[in-house]
Design a protein around this motif. Structure first.
Motif, PDB file in Angstrom:
ATOM      1  N   TYR A  23       0.834  -1.206   0.000  1.00 47.87           N
ATOM      2  CA  TYR A  23       0.000   0.000   0.000  1.00 47.87           C
ATOM      3  C   TYR A  23       0.873   1.262   0.000  1.00 47.87           C
ATOM      4  N   VAL A  24       1.864   1.292   0.875  1.00 50.47           N
ATOM      5  CA  VAL A  24       2.757   2.451   0.955  1.00 50.47           C
ATOM      6  C   VAL A  24       3.517   2.622  -0.359  1.00 50.47           C
ATOM      7  N   PHE A  25       3.972   1.509  -0.916  1.00 56.70           N
ATOM      8  CA  PHE A  25       4.691   1.582  -2.196  1.00 56.70           C
ATOM      9  C   PHE A  25       3.796   2.156  -3.295  1.00 56.70           C
ATOM     10  N   LYS A  27       1.150   4.097  -2.967  1.00 52.58           N
ATOM     11  CA  LYS A  27       0.798   5.480  -2.672  1.00 52.58           C
ATOM     12  C   LYS A  27       2.002   6.424  -2.741  1.00 52.58           C
ATOM     13  N   SER A  28       3.210   5.891  -2.770  1.00 48.16           N
ATOM     14  CA  SER A  28       4.396   6.747  -2.742  1.00 48.16           C
ATOM     15  C   SER A  28       4.568   7.554  -4.028  1.00 48.16           C
ATOM     16  N   LYS A  29       3.913   7.178  -5.088  1.00 49.90           N
ATOM     17  CA  LYS A  29       4.008   7.899  -6.362  1.00 49.90           C
ATOM     18  C   LYS A  29       3.109   9.140  -6.392  1.00 49.90           C
ATOM     19  N   GLU A  30       2.096   9.188  -5.538  1.00 53.03           N
ATOM     20  CA  GLU A  30       1.165  10.314  -5.518  1.00 53.03           C
ATOM     21  C   GLU A  30       1.795  11.527  -4.840  1.00 53.03           C
ATOM     22  N   LYS A  31       1.493  12.683  -5.360  1.00 52.76           N
ATOM     23  CA  LYS A  31       1.960  13.920  -4.738  1.00 52.76           C
ATOM     24  C   LYS A  31       0.774  14.548  -4.019  1.00 52.76           C
ATOM     25  N   TYR A  34       1.745  17.720   2.322  1.00 52.23           N
ATOM     26  CA  TYR A  34       2.179  17.009   3.526  1.00 52.23           C
ATOM     27  C   TYR A  34       1.356  17.356   4.755  1.00 52.23           C
TER      28      TYR A  34
END
Length: 174
Positions: A23-25, A27-31, A34
């Motif tokens: 899941y983290v992997f 979602k890591s592409k989305e900007k 923060y």
């Protein structure tokens, strides 16, 4: 039973961890901004943290509740057969190796030289009981055999070059 529960719990937790990493992997592409993520996570982390701690506590209690905690499995009125077991490189010395089904037994396990692991296995190589054999100390294993057969005692702690030949057989008859 305890081994099965531990195996299933381990598989479930490994799947959960793998899912979280996946899941983290993904979602890591989305900007995303923060600050919005940070505020939302802070609100939820207390709930998830407390839930995880309570769940782990319940699972720990559930998996440990069936352990015998070194209690005899016979009534106080019965007189157990006391068997002195001494480990030495690379063998076992038993004061008695033949027993009857239903006979309460106390194995008094010690060692003459180094630490050894006393592992008692049934004919299908399922471990029934285990303890440490240590110099100048005696551990007691309580057991009542419920089935006839030939049981094996294996050393569970590496004790030297011939560790693999450190075996003994116990016979249980009707």
């Amino acid at each position: 039973m305890v081994q099965t529960v531990a195996w299933i719990a381990s598989l479930v937790f490994m799947c959960v961890v793998a899912f979280v990493f996946l899941y983290v992997f993904m979602k890591s592409k989305e900007k995303r901004p923060y600050e919005r993520i940070k505020k939302r996570w802070y609100k939820a982390r207390n709930f998830y943290g407390i839930t995880l701690i309570v769940l782990m506590f319940i699972l720990t209690i559930y998996t440990l509740r069936e352990l015998p905690y070194d209690q005899p499995i016979y009534s106080k009125e019965e007189n157990p057969t006391i068997v002195n077991v001494t480990a030495l490189q690379f063998g076992w010395e038993f004061s008695q190796s033949e027993f009857e089904v239903g006979e309460p037994i106390e194995f008094h396990v010690t060692s003459q030289d180094v630490n050894h692991g006393f592992g008692l296995y049934d004919e299908e190589m399922n471990i029934i009981a285990q303890t440490q054999a240590m110099p100048s100390y005696t551990n007691i294993v309580y057991i009542t055999f419920t089935k006839p057969g030939t049981y094996s005692v294996l050393c569970l702690e590496y004790c030297g070059l011939a560790h693999h030949v450190m075996t003994h057989e116990i016979t249980v008859v009707e």
